[in-house]
Design a protein around this motif. Structure first.
Motif, PDB file in Angstrom:
ATOM      1  N   TRP A  61      22.232  96.569  51.926  1.00 50.99           N
ATOM      2  CA  TRP A  61      21.049  95.878  52.490  1.00 50.99           C
ATOM      3  C   TRP A  61      19.785  96.697  52.216  1.00 50.99           C
ATOM      4  CZ3 TRP A  61      17.346  97.285  56.018  1.00 50.99           C
ATOM      5  CH2 TRP A  61      16.541  96.271  56.539  1.00 50.99           C
ATOM      6  N   LEU A  64      18.703  96.456  48.612  1.00 45.24           N
ATOM      7  CA  LEU A  64      18.077  95.152  48.330  1.00 45.24           C
ATOM      8  C   LEU A  64      16.643  95.137  48.865  1.00 45.24           C
ATOM      9  CD1 LEU A  64      21.006  92.687  49.195  1.00 45.24           C
ATOM     10  CD2 LEU A  64      19.990  93.041  46.937  1.00 45.24           C
ATOM     11  N   MET A  65      16.448  95.672  50.073  1.00 42.65           N
ATOM     12  CA  MET A  65      15.114  95.707  50.685  1.00 42.65           C
ATOM     13  C   MET A  65      14.135  96.512  49.838  1.00 42.65           C
ATOM     14  SD  MET A  65      14.814  93.994  53.373  1.00 42.65           S
ATOM     15  CE  MET A  65      13.403  94.623  54.270  1.00 42.65           C
ATOM     16  N   ARG A  66      14.631  97.587  49.242  1.00 41.03           N
ATOM     17  CA  ARG A  66      13.754  98.473  48.476  1.00 41.03           C
ATOM     18  C   ARG A  66      13.676  98.092  46.995  1.00 41.03           C
ATOM     19  NH1 ARG A  66      12.975 103.616  51.365  1.00 41.03           N
ATOM     20  NH2 ARG A  66      14.213 103.527  53.244  1.00 41.03           N
ATOM     21  N   GLY A  67      14.404  97.031  46.640  1.00 41.66           N
ATOM     22  CA  GLY A  67      14.370  96.580  45.252  1.00 41.66           C
ATOM     23  C   GLY A  67      15.069  97.533  44.295  1.00 41.66           C
ATOM     24  N   ILE A  68      16.066  98.237  44.783  1.00 40.41           N
ATOM     25  CA  ILE A  68      16.797  99.190  43.929  1.00 40.41           C
ATOM     26  C   ILE A  68      18.038  98.496  43.350  1.00 40.41           C
ATOM     27  CG2 ILE A  68      18.152 101.341  43.959  1.00 40.41           C
ATOM     28  CD1 ILE A  68      16.148 102.266  46.190  1.00 40.41           C
ATOM     29  N   ASP A  69      18.250  98.679  42.064  1.00 44.76           N
ATOM     30  CA  ASP A  69      19.361  98.023  41.372  1.00 44.76           C
ATOM     31  C   ASP A  69      20.680  98.737  41.718  1.00 44.76           C
ATOM     32  OD1 ASP A  69      21.178  96.962  39.603  1.00 44.76           O
ATOM     33  OD2 ASP A  69      19.859  97.111  37.840  1.00 44.76           O
ATOM     34  N   SER A  75      20.333 105.642  40.671  1.00 47.68           N
ATOM     35  CA  SER A  75      19.301 105.152  41.607  1.00 47.68           C
ATOM     36  C   SER A  75      19.877 105.057  43.014  1.00 47.68           C
ATOM     37  CB  SER A  75      18.804 103.763  41.206  1.00 47.68           C
ATOM     38  OG  SER A  75      18.439 103.747  39.862  1.00 47.68           O
ATOM     39  N   GLU A  79      18.909 107.401  46.510  1.00 50.26           N
ATOM     40  CA  GLU A  79      18.459 106.752  47.744  1.00 50.26           C
ATOM     41  C   GLU A  79      19.164 107.300  48.991  1.00 50.26           C
ATOM     42  OE1 GLU A  79      16.060 105.006  48.339  1.00 50.26           O
ATOM     43  OE2 GLU A  79      16.509 104.048  50.252  1.00 50.26           O
ATOM     44  N   ARG A 111      24.154  87.514  50.071  1.00 49.39           N
ATOM     45  CA  ARG A 111      23.424  88.331  49.079  1.00 49.39           C
ATOM     46  C   ARG A 111      23.826  89.805  49.210  1.00 49.39           C
ATOM     47  NH1 ARG A 111      18.220  90.572  50.769  1.00 49.39           N
ATOM     48  NH2 ARG A 111      18.336  90.671  53.032  1.00 49.39           N
TER      49      ARG A 111
END
Ligand code: ADP
Ligand code: CDP
Length: 245
Positions: A61, A64-69, A75, A79, A111
């Motif tokens: 989650w 996804l919030m931080r737009g990390i793949d 990556s 995080e 998602r």
């Protein structure tokens, strides 16, 4: 937990000898009833309850919030230092938080479910989370803790006095899940569940009981019967262990 010394302390408690909570380790595939049954078993026994899958979901989650793949391991690993999650282990007060956000419901969204296996396949993520799980187990104020996931009986707490594989036929698991996710078609739920189990089982084996692990098959049991069957295994294994000492 950050210090290696804490891990040693935790291991001592899990393996027995030093006083510590009784660890009940439960693994199984998606939809087998791990979360709901483990929580009810913890309530019945007055134990804590640790949902390890929720932590993998919370990290997903957050990504996804931080737009990390999530498919780029470097990556995801980068995080981890900024990932602050908290999980309630009182079975009567269950919550999952990331920073100040309550994500208890959000981490169940499709998602999140669709990326969690990508996150779970990264060894550094597993090691990082396992350290936290062991710290939580060691510090629980309850007499015992029911810990459920995919690799609890084999990796997180292989020396736990009670180790259970909770299974059910694929058909039963899909039917249970599609009852919950009424917004999705039964076919979509079934396909998502099958492909997640396939991806996850490349990382750890949760379809076959490891040596010393007791299988509880809930295919033909209702919820209450499944809880009773697990409680019975806990009682018989803990009685056997204390007689064996
Ligand atoms: N033995 C059972 N009979 C019927 N429904 C069950 C049984 N065990 C669990 N369930 C239900 O199946 C669904 C999936 O269970 P859940 O605990 O989320 O599984 P898991 O954590 O293994 O994915 C839940 O709605 C739960 O209440
Ligand atoms: N001990 C664990 C627990 C979960 N997981 C991962 O986390 C995901 C979500 O776990 P979960 O227990 O919430 O899954 P459900 O079976 O409840 O749908 C799994 O699909 C695995 O990818 C794991 O790798 N190891």
């Amino acid at each position: 937990m950050t210090a290696a010394g804490s891990t040693t302390d935790t291991d001592a408690r899990i393996t027995g000898g030093a006083p510590g909570p009784v660890v009940v380790a439960i693994d199984g595939p998606a939809g087998s009833g791990k979360s709901s049954v483990s929580r009810a078993v913890a309530q019945a026994l007055g134990y804590a309850y640790l949902d390890t899958g929720a932590s993998y979901r919370a990290l997903s989650w957050d990504l996804l919030m931080r737009g990390i793949d999530a498919s780029v391991a470097a990556s995801v690993i980068a995080e981890l230092g900024a990932f602050e999650f908290r999980i309630g282990i009182d079975p009567d007060d269950y919550y999952v938080r990331v920073g100040s956000a309550d994500v208890t419901e959000a981490i169940r969204e499709p998602r999140v479910t669709s990326v969690v296996s990508l996150v779970a396949r990264i060894p550094e993520v597993r090691a990082w989370l396992n350290d936290r799980f062991r710290a939580i187990m060691a510090s629980t104020p309850f007499d015992g803790i029911v810990v459920e996931g995919r690799d609890i009986t084999t990796v997180v707490a292989p020396d736990a006095p009670v180790r259970i594989l909770l299974t059910a036929s694929e058909e039963a698991r899909m039917a249970r899940r599609s009852k919950e996710l009424t917004s999705e078609s039964a076919a979509a739920v079934g396909e998502a569940l099958r492909s997640r189990d396939k991806a996850d089982s490349r990382v750890v084996d949760f379809m076959n009981a490891a040596d010393g692990v007791t299988t509880v098959d809930s295919t033909d049991l209702d919820f209450a019967q499944t809880v009773a069957a697990v409680v019975e295994v806990v009682h018989s294994q803990t009685a056997r262990n204390s007689h064996g000492r």
